[in-house]
Enzyme design. Structure first.
Site, PDB file in Angstrom:
ATOM      1  N   HIS A 122      55.805  19.818  15.879  1.00 23.83           N
ATOM      2  CA  HIS A 122      55.911  21.150  16.490  1.00 23.83           C
ATOM      3  C   HIS A 122      57.243  21.755  16.019  1.00 23.83           C
ATOM      4  CE1 HIS A 122      56.613  24.002  19.825  1.00 23.83           C
ATOM      5  NE2 HIS A 122      55.322  23.940  20.057  1.00 23.83           N
ATOM      6  N   ASP A 201      58.713  12.839  20.492  1.00 24.56           N
ATOM      7  CA  ASP A 201      58.279  14.047  21.189  1.00 24.56           C
ATOM      8  C   ASP A 201      56.955  13.707  21.880  1.00 24.56           C
ATOM      9  OD1 ASP A 201      57.192  16.397  22.005  1.00 24.56           O
ATOM     10  OD2 ASP A 201      57.301  17.421  20.069  1.00 24.56           O
ATOM     11  N   GLN A 204      52.721  16.024  24.164  1.00 23.26           N
ATOM     12  CA  GLN A 204      51.251  15.994  24.227  1.00 23.26           C
ATOM     13  C   GLN A 204      50.737  14.610  24.629  1.00 23.26           C
ATOM     14  OE1 GLN A 204      49.383  18.579  24.120  1.00 23.26           O
ATOM     15  NE2 GLN A 204      50.638  20.123  23.125  1.00 23.26           N
ATOM     16  N   LYS A 227      52.859  21.125  30.909  1.00 24.58           N
ATOM     17  CA  LYS A 227      51.635  20.656  30.251  1.00 24.58           C
ATOM     18  C   LYS A 227      50.992  19.529  31.050  1.00 24.58           C
ATOM     19  CE  LYS A 227      53.430  21.599  25.607  1.00 24.58           C
ATOM     20  NZ  LYS A 227      52.763  22.816  25.161  1.00 24.58           N
ATOM     21  N   CYS A 367      52.599  26.632  16.454  1.00 32.34           N
ATOM     22  CA  CYS A 367      53.987  26.189  16.246  1.00 32.34           C
ATOM     23  C   CYS A 367      54.047  24.977  15.327  1.00 32.34           C
ATOM     24  CB  CYS A 367      54.685  25.873  17.573  1.00 32.34           C
ATOM     25  SG  CYS A 367      54.907  27.300  18.595  1.00 32.34           S
TER      26      CYS A 367
HETATM   27  N1  PLP Z   1      56.151  19.353  21.153  1.00 30.62           N
HETATM   28  C1  PLP Z   1      54.819  19.443  21.106  1.00 30.62           C
HETATM   29  C2  PLP Z   1      54.023  18.384  20.422  1.00 30.62           C
HETATM   30  C3  PLP Z   1      54.168  20.532  21.710  1.00 30.62           C
HETATM   31  O1  PLP Z   1      52.843  20.630  21.655  1.00 30.62           O
HETATM   32  C4  PLP Z   1      54.970  21.514  22.351  1.00 30.62           C
HETATM   33  C5  PLP Z   1      54.333  22.699  22.962  1.00 30.62           C
HETATM   34  O2  PLP Z   1      53.243  23.078  22.644  1.00 30.62           O
HETATM   35  C6  PLP Z   1      56.344  21.356  22.367  1.00 30.62           C
HETATM   36  C7  PLP Z   1      56.911  20.261  21.760  1.00 30.62           C
HETATM   37  C8  PLP Z   1      57.240  22.366  23.014  1.00 30.62           C
HETATM   38  O3  PLP Z   1      56.999  22.419  24.373  1.00 30.62           O
HETATM   39  P1  PLP Z   1      57.721  23.545  25.255  1.00 30.62           P
HETATM   40  O4  PLP Z   1      57.297  24.858  24.693  1.00 30.62           O
HETATM   41  O5  PLP Z   1      57.207  23.299  26.626  1.00 30.62           O
HETATM   42  O6  PLP Z   1      59.160  23.308  25.126  1.00 30.62           O
END
Ligand code: PLP
Length: 409
Positions: A122, A201, A204, A227, A367
């Site tokens: 992301h 990270d 998900q 999420k 993203c």
């Molecule tokens: N990492 C992953 C894999 C994501 O899918 C997302 C959001 O879609 C994020 C990071 C960023 O999350 P946030 O926008 O809640 O900071």
């Protein structure tokens, strides 16, 4: 026994039709819907014991402090952290990653060091390392996926060198759905390079399957509350205590200090030294309620339900000619996220037609533009599932996509 239809009753938003039609929410990878116990917990804070934390010597402030700290303990137990002090509350996964970037990477890394990330990240776990390489001359090496969208851990030797100070990767891709073999990767890297910091990270993953940060052997893990049934505005950084202890504060202000004198400040202990100012108290309490809710359902059951929905969706979508799904085809290797293209039809047109039927999906690069560029494809459409998703929702998706096909054929 897990039953999505029973679960749905807890979600007020699913009880009200929009323009006479039911809501078919298939965008949980972007943010999840919120169940009644989470909404009640937030409401309870605002209506019964609104007060700032850590400061008041009066009952409602003490209750707010206690519930905020209880939420930290709940999150710690949920991901099997060793100690609740390893949990830092932030705004979201993005802020957690920025905290690592500012307080760890910018402090520790310099010219000649290397950071390894993956092509499936992301942007929030890509841009910081790309910028670090521009600012500091730290090499940012990118671990590519194969055609199926899987990382090959045999490739690791190509990317990890003695100069690698940080390896970072997503637990589950928000586009491919790929579940990465965290434990194997960590073990392999730590065997040859024990001081390499491994940052996961898990935005998900935490909402969707059981996880155990101690078992992984990684050093830092980030995720968002929104999420996983929690409210927006609250996120988590988990890190080993020695790592947090050596990181300087990210922001200055109240609560992150023990003493302030005209020429000197003594910072607070971990995790408070990273939580400057009044935090999102209601957010943390809401996240605590979300953790309780998911724990009552059982994360094994949550995962099994998603596997079932993913398998069902794969079969259903394969009946639509010209629709191609990216990422691994085996539901055991992926989360409940399906990104796809339809030959000759722009994803925005797909989303617009689906919206007429109240079918909510996401379109664009999600993203993760470098990943789309790697596969040499434009934007994709993405449907994502969660505990309240039913086969009927997927049938609605399929029939709306069939309509799209007819309209644009
Ligand atoms: N990492 C992953 C894999 C994501 O899918 C997302 C959001 O879609 C994020 C990071 C960023 O999350 P946030 O926008 O809640 O900071």
């Amino acid at each position: 026994m897990f039953d999505a239809r029973t679960v749905r009753r807890d979600f007020p938003i699913l009880q009200k039709p929009i323009n006479g039609k039911p809501l078919i929410y298939l965008d949980s990878a972007a943010t999840s819907l919120k169940p009644r116990p989470v909404l009640d917990a937030i409401n309870d804070y605002y209506t019964r014991y609104t007060a700032n934390i850590n400061r008041g010597i009066y009952k409602i402030s003490e209750e707010a402090t206690e519930r905020y700290e209880q939420a930290r303990k709940k999150v710690a137990a949920f991901i099997h952290a060793k100690d609740a002090r390893e949990i830092v509350f932030t705004r979201n996964a993005t802020e957690s990653l920025n905290l690592v970037y500012y307080s760890w990477a910018k402090e520790q890394l310099s010219h000649g060091d290397e950071v390894v990330g993956t092509i499936m990240e992301h942007h929030s776990n890509f841009v910081p390392w790309q910028q670090l390489s521009k600012e500091r001359g730290v090499a940012f090496r990118i671990w590519n996926v194969d055609k199926r969208g899987l990382l090959d851990s045999h490739d690791l030797d190509k990317y990890i060198t003695r100069k690698t100070k940080l390896l970072t990767f997503t637990a589950v891709s928000n586009v491919l759905g790929t579940i990465n073999p965290i434990k194997n990767i960590v073990k392999k890297v730590k065997r040859v390079h024990p001081s390499c910091i491994i940052l996961i990270d898990a935005a998900q993953m935490v909402p969707h399957m059981p996880m155990n940060v101690q078992d992984w052997g990684a050093d830092v893990v980030v995720f968002s509350g929104h999420k996983m049934l929690g409210p927006t505005g609250i996120g988590v950084l988990w890190a080993k205590l020695d790592i947090l202890g050596n990181m300087p504060p990210y922001q200055y202000g109240g609560d992150m200090i023990k003493e302030v004198h005209v020429h000197e400040t003594v910072f607070n202990d971990v995790p408070h030294k990273f939580e400057a100012g009044t935090p999102d108290i209601a957010g943390a309490i809401g996240l605590g309620a979300a953790v309780d809710y998911l724990s009552r359902l059982g994360m094994e059951q949550v995962r099994n339900h998603e596997k079932e929905m993913t398998k069902y969706a794969f079969n259903a979508l394969s009946s639509i000619k010209g629709l191609s799904i990216i990422g691994p085809k085996d539901e055991k290797k992926r989360g409940g996220v399906i990104a796809f293209t339809m030959k000759g039809i722009h994803p925005h047109d797909i989303a617009q037609v689906l919206d007429e039927d109240n079918v909510c999906i996401r379109v664009g690069f999600h993203c993760a533009q470098p990943l789309h560029e790697f596969f040499n494809i434009g934007p994709t459409a993405r449907a994502s599932f969660y505990i309240y998703t039913t086969k009927e929702d997927i049938d609605s998706l399929t029939s709306s996509l069939t309509k799209v096909k007819k309209m644009f054929a």
